[in-house]
Motif scaffolding. Sequence first.
Motif, PDB file in Angstrom:
ATOM      1  N   MET A 113     -10.409   1.717  -1.413  1.00  0.00           N
ATOM      2  CA  MET A 113     -10.204   0.594  -2.337  1.00  0.00           C
ATOM      3  C   MET A 113     -10.576   0.990  -3.768  1.00  0.00           C
ATOM      4  O   MET A 113      -9.923   0.554  -4.716  1.00  0.00           O
ATOM      5  CB  MET A 113     -11.017  -0.618  -1.892  1.00  0.00           C
ATOM      6  N   HIS A 114     -11.609   1.798  -3.922  1.00  0.00           N
ATOM      7  CA  HIS A 114     -11.966   2.254  -5.264  1.00  0.00           C
ATOM      8  C   HIS A 114     -10.918   3.214  -5.805  1.00  0.00           C
ATOM      9  O   HIS A 114     -10.601   3.188  -6.992  1.00  0.00           O
ATOM     10  CB  HIS A 114     -13.348   2.907  -5.257  1.00  0.00           C
ATOM     11  N   GLY A 170      -8.152   1.044  -6.811  1.00  0.00           N
ATOM     12  CA  GLY A 170      -8.589   0.266  -7.973  1.00  0.00           C
ATOM     13  C   GLY A 170      -8.441   1.067  -9.257  1.00  0.00           C
ATOM     14  O   GLY A 170      -7.913   0.582 -10.256  1.00  0.00           O
ATOM     15  N   ASP A 172     -12.848   5.956  -8.311  1.00  0.00           N
ATOM     16  CA  ASP A 172     -12.108   5.218  -9.333  1.00  0.00           C
ATOM     17  C   ASP A 172     -11.412   6.175 -10.300  1.00  0.00           C
ATOM     18  O   ASP A 172     -10.234   6.013 -10.618  1.00  0.00           O
ATOM     19  CB  ASP A 172     -13.043   4.289 -10.117  1.00  0.00           C
ATOM     20  N   ASP A 200     -18.338   5.759  -5.748  1.00  0.00           N
ATOM     21  CA  ASP A 200     -17.354   4.755  -6.167  1.00  0.00           C
ATOM     22  C   ASP A 200     -16.755   5.107  -7.526  1.00  0.00           C
ATOM     23  O   ASP A 200     -15.534   5.016  -7.716  1.00  0.00           O
ATOM     24  CB  ASP A 200     -17.990   3.369  -6.229  1.00  0.00           C
TER      25      ASP A 200
END
Length: 86
Positions: A3-4, A7, A70, A66
């Motif tokens: 998800m990161h 994102g 990203d 994280d």
Amino acid sequence: KIMHFFGGFLVAMFWFGFTRYFPLIIAFTFLVSVFWEIAEYFYGIYKLKKFGTKECMTEMRDTIEDLIFDLTGASVWLLIFSQVIL
């Protein structure tokens, strides 16, 4: 972690619509990521005080991972998909 990655990918895609200057896009992605991690930290404190649970409290290692994911997602967008658009 995925998800990161996505994102960062989506944040880079968003900022690419405003500027084509890659260092600025990476900086904006990092800024958004840092604010997200700060929000996660305060959410963890809130849950700890309100419910007594530590499940949302993150460690420094998790935060660093994280941020790396990203920035990796943003880099993938810039390296692969921006070549098609330019």
